[in-house]
Enzyme design. Structure first.
Site, mmCIF file in Angstrom:
data_model
loop_
_atom_site.group_PDB
_atom_site.id
_atom_site.type_symbol
_atom_site.label_atom_id
_atom_site.label_comp_id
_atom_site.label_asym_id
_atom_site.label_seq_id
_atom_site.Cartn_x
_atom_site.Cartn_y
_atom_site.Cartn_z
ATOM 1 C CE1 TYR A 331 -3.004 -3.005 0.262
ATOM 2 C CE2 TYR A 331 -3.447 -2.475 2.568
ATOM 3 C CZ TYR A 331 -3.667 -3.276 1.459
ATOM 4 O OH TYR A 331 -4.537 -4.319 1.517
ATOM 5 C CD GLU A 407 -23.490 -2.384 20.405
ATOM 6 O OE1 GLU A 407 -24.294 -2.032 21.304
ATOM 7 O OE2 GLU A 407 -23.541 -3.499 19.847
#
Length: 430
Positions: A331, A407
């Site tokens: 990358y 969350e």
């Protein structure tokens, strides 16, 4: 009279901005529980790179239900959705990666993954140990938010759900590079791209950003030193590849410290494996060395490649051995466009709050979002996912079997993705 009209216009503009902002907050709140539900489902059903068949199917079905043009099976399992706004303008891209990792989950959550696979000959679990399940869920939430607000959009939004960010299986291509190769920018080339990654390195609700080089390039090198086998008691009768390999390690470790201008950007070359020989008194025929290269400048990257080849081959030759050097380009450097980063900071601030915006240092990990950033102005940011009461110095990191994503952060992430699209389109509207 003129002054009154100006005041009225300013008042109506402020009211419009307030209504749009209130509408966005309402939309993000309305999808929050669904985002959590999606994330838990993806987490319990993880899929490795280029095999995200179930995940892609759920994504495509959702985007189609929102009325988007949807293309599937790009780079094996990639999904692209196009949302056309009601008003003319540019195209902005939002990206999420979908793949999981060959990691056996040890986190104590109700939706723990129990899936297993045989990976490179080893039986192992499959886990969303890097949070890509959260990325997919948040982008699906942002897609719903933006679809519900398309009457206010000045342009188009391109939703890219990408496979294999963690790397393709052996013998296959994959990820962002393959999606570009298969032409996702040919029909709807976006004017800008945004990506978001959850991290255990920040507390929930915080957003980390960095202008310019943000994440390192990641490249793999292999060096095979060929000698001549001999008895260990008489090394002069052969050519010792182990002795040559030891000198090569020292020489390569001097490349960054002595031959690269690290005041420009930092760099790292590390050996991860050295293997050769089978017995204490036999000088082997060859030695294999494998390592990684990380750096933050594309020109320096090319120099390091060349210097590794030169150093290894010349040191080997000086001892009568030969060295075969193979560099596998991975990358590139993930570069956040400075102008675009500065332009979008107010959007990130609106999403997280002024005190929750964090300027981050360079990260020596790599991201294949970098391939998009080489093509168009882009910004890649980080979303905190560690509960506020936990100590960041002791929390499990990404890729750990104990990795956990809070969350409560998903609402901020969904809002950030939505705002990046809305504000960019509004700023560049025609």
């Amino acid at each position: 009279m003129k002054k009154s009209l100006i005041s009225l216009a300013i008042g109506l503009s402020a009211l419009s901005t307030f209504n749009a902002s209130a509408n966005l907050d309402q939309q993000v709140t309305s999808v929050e529980q669904q985002v959590i539900k999606w994330r838990r489902d993806f987490h319990q059903n993880p899929e490795l790179g280029n095999r995200e068949i179930r995940t892609a199917g759920i994504v495509a079905k959702h985007l189609k239900a929102l009325g988007m043009q949807v293309q599937t099976d790009i780079a094996y399992t990639g999904v692209v959705g196009i949302l056309k706004g009601a008003k003319p303008g540019p195209t902005v891209m939002l990206r999420a990666d979908m793949d999981a990792l060959p990691v056996t989950e040890k986190a104590d959550v109700a939706f723990k993954s129990t899936k297993t696979t045989n990976y490179r000959g080893v039986d192992v679990g499959i886990m969303h140990a890097c949070g890509h399940d959260t990325h997919v869920a948040m982008l699906m939430g942002a897609a719903e938010v933006l679809a519900n607000m398309k009457g206010e959009l000045h342009g188009n939004v391109m939703f890219v759900f990408q496979p294999a960010e963690e790397g393709a299986p052996e013998g296959e291509e994959g990820g962002a590079e393959l999606m570009l190769k298969e032409g996702i920018f040919k029909k709807y080339k976006p004017d800008a791209a945004f990506g978001l990654h959850i991290t255990s390195g920040l507390h929930s609700g915080k957003i980390g950003y960095r202008s310019g080089p943000a994440m390192a390039s990641a490249d793999r090198f292999e060096i095979t030193v060929h000698g001549k086998q001999a008895h260990g008691s008489a090394p002069w009768t052969g050519v010792d590849p182990i002795a040559a390999a030891a000198q090569i390690v020292t020489g390569i470790n001097h490349i960054v410290s002595r031959q690269i201008n690290i005041t420009k950007e930092p760099a790292i070359v590390s050996f991860g494996k050295i293997a050769g020989g089978v017995r204490n008194n036999i000088i082997p025929e060859e030695v294999e060395m494998v390592g990684t290269i990380r750096n933050f400048d594309m020109d320096n990257r090319a120099k390091i490649f060349e210097k590794i080849k030169t150093t290894a081959t010349h040191i080997a030759k000086s001892s009568g051995a030969t060295a075969e050097v193979r560099i596998h380009e991975g990358y590139p450097v993930t570069i956040n466009n400075p102008e675009l980063t500065a332009q979008m900071l107010p959007s990130l601030e609106k999403a997280a709050g002024k005190n929750n915006l964090v300027e981050m240092g360079k990260i020596t990990g790599a991201e294949d979002f970098s391939f998009y950033a080489l093509k168009i102005p882009s910004v890649f940011v980080f979303l905190g996912g560690t509960p506020i009461e936990q100590d960041l110095s002791t929390v499990a990191s990404n890729h750990s079997p104990y990795f956990y994503a809070d969350e409560s952060s998903f609402k901020v992430g969904t809002k950030a993705l939505s705002l990046l699209a809305i504000d960019y389109l509004n700023t560049h509207k025609k």
